[in-house]
Enzyme design. Sequence first.
Site, PDB file in Angstrom:
ATOM      1  N   GLU A 194      -5.642  -7.720   6.966  1.00 19.43           N
ATOM      2  CA  GLU A 194      -5.860  -7.212   5.598  1.00 19.43           C
ATOM      3  C   GLU A 194      -5.686  -8.296   4.536  1.00 19.43           C
ATOM      4  O   GLU A 194      -5.198  -9.393   4.809  1.00 19.43           O
ATOM      5  CB  GLU A 194      -4.826  -6.109   5.304  1.00 19.43           C
ATOM      6  CG  GLU A 194      -5.328  -4.699   5.563  1.00 19.43           C
ATOM      7  CD  GLU A 194      -6.267  -4.210   4.488  1.00 19.43           C
ATOM      8  OE1 GLU A 194      -6.558  -4.977   3.554  1.00 19.43           O
ATOM      9  OE2 GLU A 194      -6.735  -3.060   4.585  1.00 19.43           O
ATOM     10  N   ARG A 215       3.959   3.523   2.021  1.00 18.45           N
ATOM     11  CA  ARG A 215       4.222   2.101   2.203  1.00 18.45           C
ATOM     12  C   ARG A 215       3.337   1.316   1.252  1.00 18.45           C
ATOM     13  O   ARG A 215       2.352   1.830   0.729  1.00 18.45           O
ATOM     14  CB  ARG A 215       3.986   1.669   3.654  1.00 18.45           C
ATOM     15  CG  ARG A 215       2.534   1.603   4.073  1.00 18.45           C
ATOM     16  CD  ARG A 215       2.390   0.681   5.294  1.00 18.45           C
ATOM     17  NE  ARG A 215       1.116   0.851   5.968  1.00 18.45           N
ATOM     18  CZ  ARG A 215      -0.051   0.376   5.526  1.00 18.45           C
ATOM     19  NH1 ARG A 215      -0.116  -0.268   4.374  1.00 18.45           N
ATOM     20  NH2 ARG A 215      -1.161   0.566   6.210  1.00 18.45           N
ATOM     21  N   ASN A 219       0.532  -1.051   0.043  1.00 21.92           N
ATOM     22  CA  ASN A 219      -0.794  -1.340   0.578  1.00 21.92           C
ATOM     23  C   ASN A 219      -1.402  -2.495  -0.216  1.00 21.92           C
ATOM     24  O   ASN A 219      -0.688  -3.380  -0.665  1.00 21.92           O
ATOM     25  CB  ASN A 219      -1.643  -0.057   0.551  1.00 21.92           C
ATOM     26  CG  ASN A 219      -2.711  -0.051   1.616  1.00 21.92           C
ATOM     27  OD1 ASN A 219      -2.459  -0.498   2.741  1.00 21.92           O
ATOM     28  ND2 ASN A 219      -3.891   0.417   1.304  1.00 21.92           N
ATOM     29  N   ASN A 268      -6.348   0.985  -2.706  1.00 21.43           N
ATOM     30  CA  ASN A 268      -7.077  -0.114  -2.072  1.00 21.43           C
ATOM     31  C   ASN A 268      -7.997  -0.787  -3.080  1.00 21.43           C
ATOM     32  O   ASN A 268      -8.096  -0.391  -4.240  1.00 21.43           O
ATOM     33  CB  ASN A 268      -7.913   0.425  -0.903  1.00 21.43           C
ATOM     34  CG  ASN A 268      -7.243   0.163   0.429  1.00 21.43           C
ATOM     35  OD1 ASN A 268      -6.730  -0.930   0.664  1.00 21.43           O
ATOM     36  ND2 ASN A 268      -7.231   1.161   1.283  1.00 21.43           N
ATOM     37  N   ASP A 314     -12.591   0.334   1.546  1.00 26.80           N
ATOM     38  CA  ASP A 314     -11.259  -0.264   1.729  1.00 26.80           C
ATOM     39  C   ASP A 314     -11.105  -1.423   0.741  1.00 26.80           C
ATOM     40  O   ASP A 314     -11.253  -1.233  -0.455  1.00 26.80           O
ATOM     41  CB  ASP A 314     -11.098  -0.671   3.200  1.00 26.80           C
ATOM     42  CG  ASP A 314      -9.641  -0.869   3.594  1.00 26.80           C
ATOM     43  OD1 ASP A 314      -8.823  -1.163   2.720  1.00 26.80           O
ATOM     44  OD2 ASP A 314      -9.318  -0.761   4.785  1.00 26.80           O
TER      45      ASP A 314
HETATM   46 CA    CA Z   1      -6.736  -1.917   2.683  1.00 24.37          CA
END
Ligand code: CA
Length: 294
Positions: free
Chosen positions: A21, A103, A105, A151, A201
């Site tokens: 990521e 959590r 991100n 995101n 995303d």
């Molecule tokens: Ca992501």
Amino acid sequence: MDTAKLGTESVAVRNQAVLGEAPIWDARTQNLVWVDIIGETVYFFDPVANKDRAVAVGEPVGSVAPRKGGGMVAATSGGISALTPSGRLDVLVRMEIDKSRRRMNDGKCDLAGRYWTGTMALDHSSPVSSLYRVDADLTVRTMLTGVVVSNGLGWSPDNRKLYYNDTIARHVDMFDFDLATGTIGNREHLIEFRDGPGVPDGMAVDAQGCIWVAVWGGWCVRRYSPDGRLVGIIGLPVEKVTSCCFGGKNLNELFITTSRYELSEAEFAEQPLGGSLFRFDMGVTGLPIGEFGG
Ligand code: CA
């Protein structure tokens, strides 16, 4: 429509990241820095030496950013920390995000040195998450609430727009943005992901103002014009495409992170590059990223 289909020849780093990521290009070190959130690791990839160095940090790390004056900072569920070369996290600002439900991100810095970082609901469905702005003076402000999975994040070349994804809501949103004050307003849905597999995303914006969106569950990165028209598709041999950024000396390579999260053994056998880092030159350049701090 520009299309490309990437295969093994486009793998920059063969890895089995659980959740690769948040790639960023660190112009100071000429490294592509990316994370494995669930693998609790930050990776520093030097494309010239073709070396990828792993630094274990001991907790899930949502994103990292260069720090003004040197080094890196990392966003974890504990807050924003300075990341030492050995992987120790020295907390700069604590954030209470209730780790039983959320959590940290994706996150990224704007060009004025503010760290924008958001949370995600651990149940993937409750709108209990937020987007925060951590200023250079370490003040934390909640900018959005009611988010499920925070995101995306990208700014237009003139810094008058902020792009943002709430992945579960299936749309890419656009806000008016003021670089001088860090304020956002006039939220609108720019791109809808109504049909087909895949949800938005991570993202990157190129120098022409086009928006590159990694499609989780969609086997691709899509390029959209500034007014939200689909103008390009890069296919990948991996289902869970997580994020992308421009890097390389001339910012002309698109680096793409992927995931093998929750792939069955059979699925992973069919997409063994899940978790690898890809790179591809589309003949388009990106924008420089911000560094945290004043
Ligand atoms: Ca992501």
